[in-house]
Design a protein around this motif. Structure first.
Motif, PDB file in Angstrom:
ATOM      1  N   GLU A 131     -23.867 -71.610 -38.796  1.00 17.12           N
ATOM      2  CA  GLU A 131     -24.188 -72.803 -39.585  1.00 17.12           C
ATOM      3  C   GLU A 131     -24.202 -74.034 -38.678  1.00 17.12           C
ATOM      4  O   GLU A 131     -25.077 -74.891 -38.776  1.00 17.12           O
ATOM      5  CB  GLU A 131     -23.170 -72.982 -40.717  1.00 17.12           C
ATOM      6  N   ASN A 132     -23.224 -74.093 -37.795  1.00 18.51           N
ATOM      7  CA  ASN A 132     -23.160 -75.212 -36.864  1.00 18.51           C
ATOM      8  C   ASN A 132     -24.387 -75.243 -35.956  1.00 18.51           C
ATOM      9  O   ASN A 132     -24.969 -76.294 -35.704  1.00 18.51           O
ATOM     10  CB  ASN A 132     -21.879 -75.101 -36.029  1.00 18.51           C
ATOM     11  N   PHE A 133     -24.783 -74.060 -35.495  1.00 12.47           N
ATOM     12  CA  PHE A 133     -25.938 -74.003 -34.594  1.00 12.47           C
ATOM     13  C   PHE A 133     -27.218 -74.437 -35.301  1.00 12.47           C
ATOM     14  O   PHE A 133     -28.134 -74.979 -34.690  1.00 12.47           O
ATOM     15  CB  PHE A 133     -26.098 -72.586 -34.032  1.00 12.47           C
ATOM     16  N   MET A 134     -27.271 -74.177 -36.609  1.00 16.06           N
ATOM     17  CA  MET A 134     -28.494 -74.468 -37.358  1.00 16.06           C
ATOM     18  C   MET A 134     -28.694 -75.953 -37.656  1.00 16.06           C
ATOM     19  O   MET A 134     -29.798 -76.363 -38.002  1.00 16.06           O
ATOM     20  CB  MET A 134     -28.503 -73.689 -38.675  1.00 16.06           C
ATOM     21  N   GLU A 135     -27.643 -76.743 -37.585  1.00 17.11           N
ATOM     22  CA  GLU A 135     -27.822 -78.153 -37.969  1.00 17.11           C
ATOM     23  C   GLU A 135     -27.504 -79.092 -36.801  1.00 17.11           C
ATOM     24  O   GLU A 135     -26.830 -78.721 -35.857  1.00 17.11           O
ATOM     25  CB  GLU A 135     -26.967 -78.493 -39.205  1.00 17.11           C
ATOM     26  N   CYS A 136     -28.002 -80.313 -36.930  1.00 14.26           N
ATOM     27  CA  CYS A 136     -27.772 -81.292 -35.872  1.00 14.26           C
ATOM     28  C   CYS A 136     -27.200 -82.590 -36.451  1.00 14.26           C
ATOM     29  O   CYS A 136     -27.205 -83.625 -35.796  1.00 14.26           O
ATOM     30  CB  CYS A 136     -29.079 -81.555 -35.122  1.00 14.26           C
ATOM     31  N   TYR A 137     -26.733 -82.487 -37.681  1.00 13.65           N
ATOM     32  CA  TYR A 137     -26.109 -83.641 -38.331  1.00 13.65           C
ATOM     33  C   TYR A 137     -24.903 -84.092 -37.498  1.00 13.65           C
ATOM     34  O   TYR A 137     -24.524 -85.246 -37.493  1.00 13.65           O
ATOM     35  CB  TYR A 137     -25.686 -83.196 -39.732  1.00 13.65           C
ATOM     36  N   HIS A 138     -24.299 -83.119 -36.776  1.00 14.49           N
ATOM     37  CA  HIS A 138     -23.110 -83.411 -35.974  1.00 14.49           C
ATOM     38  C   HIS A 138     -23.445 -83.879 -34.551  1.00 14.49           C
ATOM     39  O   HIS A 138     -22.546 -84.248 -33.802  1.00 14.49           O
ATOM     40  CB  HIS A 138     -22.216 -82.157 -35.888  1.00 14.49           C
ATOM     41  N   CYS A 139     -24.724 -83.798 -34.182  1.00 18.15           N
ATOM     42  CA  CYS A 139     -25.077 -84.034 -32.766  1.00 18.15           C
ATOM     43  C   CYS A 139     -24.636 -85.412 -32.275  1.00 18.15           C
ATOM     44  O   CYS A 139     -24.063 -85.547 -31.197  1.00 18.15           O
ATOM     45  CB  CYS A 139     -26.569 -83.828 -32.537  1.00 18.15           C
ATOM     46  N   ALA A 140     -24.935 -86.436 -33.069  1.00 22.64           N
ATOM     47  CA  ALA A 140     -24.599 -87.789 -32.629  1.00 22.64           C
ATOM     48  C   ALA A 140     -23.085 -87.968 -32.479  1.00 22.64           C
ATOM     49  O   ALA A 140     -22.622 -88.711 -31.615  1.00 22.64           O
ATOM     50  CB  ALA A 140     -25.158 -88.815 -33.606  1.00 22.64           C
ATOM     51  N   THR A 141     -22.313 -87.272 -33.307  1.00 23.36           N
ATOM     52  CA  THR A 141     -20.852 -87.427 -33.245  1.00 23.36           C
ATOM     53  C   THR A 141     -20.228 -86.695 -32.072  1.00 23.36           C
ATOM     54  O   THR A 141     -19.397 -87.251 -31.358  1.00 23.36           O
ATOM     55  CB  THR A 141     -20.173 -86.872 -34.527  1.00 23.36           C
ATOM     56  N   ILE A 142     -20.614 -85.429 -31.878  1.00 20.71           N
ATOM     57  CA  ILE A 142     -19.841 -84.635 -30.904  1.00 20.71           C
ATOM     58  C   ILE A 142     -20.588 -84.278 -29.621  1.00 20.71           C
ATOM     59  O   ILE A 142     -19.992 -83.746 -28.699  1.00 20.71           O
ATOM     60  CB  ILE A 142     -19.250 -83.351 -31.538  1.00 20.71           C
ATOM     61  N   HIS A 143     -21.907 -84.525 -29.547  1.00 20.57           N
ATOM     62  CA  HIS A 143     -22.651 -84.106 -28.352  1.00 20.57           C
ATOM     63  C   HIS A 143     -23.279 -85.284 -27.601  1.00 20.57           C
ATOM     64  O   HIS A 143     -24.510 -85.399 -27.520  1.00 20.57           O
ATOM     65  CB  HIS A 143     -23.798 -83.154 -28.747  1.00 20.57           C
TER      66      HIS A 143
END
Ligand code: FES
Ligand SMILES: [Fe+2]
Length: 366
Positions: free
Chosen positions: A194-206
């Motif tokens: 699920e994590n790999f499928m989304e990028c909603y978290h990209c700005a926060t953690i990557h």
């Protein structure tokens, strides 16, 4: 049109009964990407891998074909190969009573074999497992009637990239292993997907990834649109931790593949990441409801690896991404058994495609 969709309830990530059903109906039924072909380059080299509830022995016969067997001696059931990898000359010899099997799984020797004419060597050969090579990996299937490889494994690539030709341009089967890192992740395999499928978290953690692929700051994953690859930002020279130059580009890529990152999820356990000078392939081995080993390979042109190019900056980008992702998954895992998550959480619009994964899973478990 609702902006929120439900996730799976927490129990799907913790319940041993759900995990057992997944092993039986997902991992033991579907094609499973087991080992890199070059890990078993020579006849008799082998690796043992966990697929669902079984240990599978993957090797190469003298004709150069990949072969897979259940890692169980047919005499009294001792585990045939105890090591995760190794090499035999011509036969696998059980350490218990010395039954020996050749590289095609045939029973070829056993103490007093000649005195037991009723011991059929074919009947008591190793139990075969379907195996085939694609993209330079050995894919195995424990089902007696495997699903269509073209429809499932290759179909996932077509669905995502638009066609197989664009994938074939990377020549993944001819690339060499530049680096492999194994991550022991204390989280359910579905959290990782699920994590790999989304990028909603990209700005926060990557931060490093978003520096290279600025469009990821918007929260829409490269997997969101068919055929779309995220473009390198202006001034970015390569897919590296600091955006500096990478190594030699894979020849034959199309114009639209240059300076772009493409990602594919091949259910149930493979992530494929394509950039102009290398390919990163993740294989997940779910070991328990709350534990998944991820083996991640960085693949480059053979000459790049042979000439000993410095791959540090190249590898470090996705190694950091992996660590950032897996830490997030591990932070979610304990909450899966909290009463706060008994009914699950929600998917926002940029995560809505994850609902398709949930539907697919529920369908398989039904
Ligand atoms: S259990 Fe393997 S030879 Fe007896
Ligand atoms: Fe991520």
């Amino acid at each position: 049109m609702t902006s929120l969709l439900p996730t799976l309830p927490g129990a799907y990530y913790t319940d041993p009964a759900v995990f057992a059903a997944e092993q039986e109906r997902v991992f033991e039924q579907m094609w499973f990407c087991a080992v890199r072909g070059e890990d078993i380059a020579a006849a008799g080299r082998y690796r043992t891998v966990r697929v669902g509830r079984e240990s599978v022995l993957v090797t190469r016969n003298s004709g150069g074909e990949a072969r897979a067997f259940l890692n169980v001696c047919r005499h009294r059931g001792a585990q045939l190969c105890a090591d995760e990898e190794g090499a035999v000359k011509r036969t696998f010899r059980c350490t218990y009573h010395a039954w020996s099997y050749d590289l095609d799984g045939r029973l070829v020797a056993a103490p007093n074999l000649v005195k037991m004419p009723d011991l059929d060597r074919v009947e008591y050969g190793l139990r075969p497992v379907h195996a085939r090579e694609w993209l330079g990996y050995v894919w195995v299937c424990l089902s007696e009637t495997p699903p269509s490889f073209a429809e499932t494994v290759q179909g996932a690539c077509v669905e995502r990239l638009g066609d197989l030709a664009s994938l074939e341009r990377y020549g993944i089967e001819d690339l060499s292993l530049g680096r492999r890192i194994r991550y022991d992740v204390r989280a359910n395999w579905k959290l990782i997907i699920e994590n790999f499928m989304e990028c909603y978290h990209c700005a926060t953690i990557h931060p490093e990834l978003v520096h290279v692929l600025p469009e990821f700051a918007g929260g829409y994953a490269a997997q969101y649109y068919v055929g779309h690859g995220a473009e390198f930002g202006p001034g970015i020279e390569g897919f590296t931790v600091d955006g500096g130059a990478g190594v030699t580009t894979i020849a034959g890529l199309a114009q639209e593949q240059d300076r772009r990152y493409f990602a594919v999820t091949i259910r149930p356990q493979v992530f494929l990441n394509l950039v102009p000078d290398h390919v990163i392939l993740h294989r997940m081995y779910p070991l328990a409801p709350d534990r998944t080993v991820v083996e991640c390979d960085w693949l480059y042109l053979p000459e790049v690896v042979a000439q000993g190019h410095d791959l540090t900056n190249s590898v470090e980008l996705f190694d950091r991404v992996n660590r950032q992702d897996f830490e997030a998954c591990e932070r979610c895992q304990p909450a899966m058994s909290s009463r706060a998550y008994a009914d699950g959480g929600v998917l926002v619009p940029s995560e809505h495609h994850i609902a398709t994964f949930h539907e697919w899973l529920r369908d398989r478990l039904r």
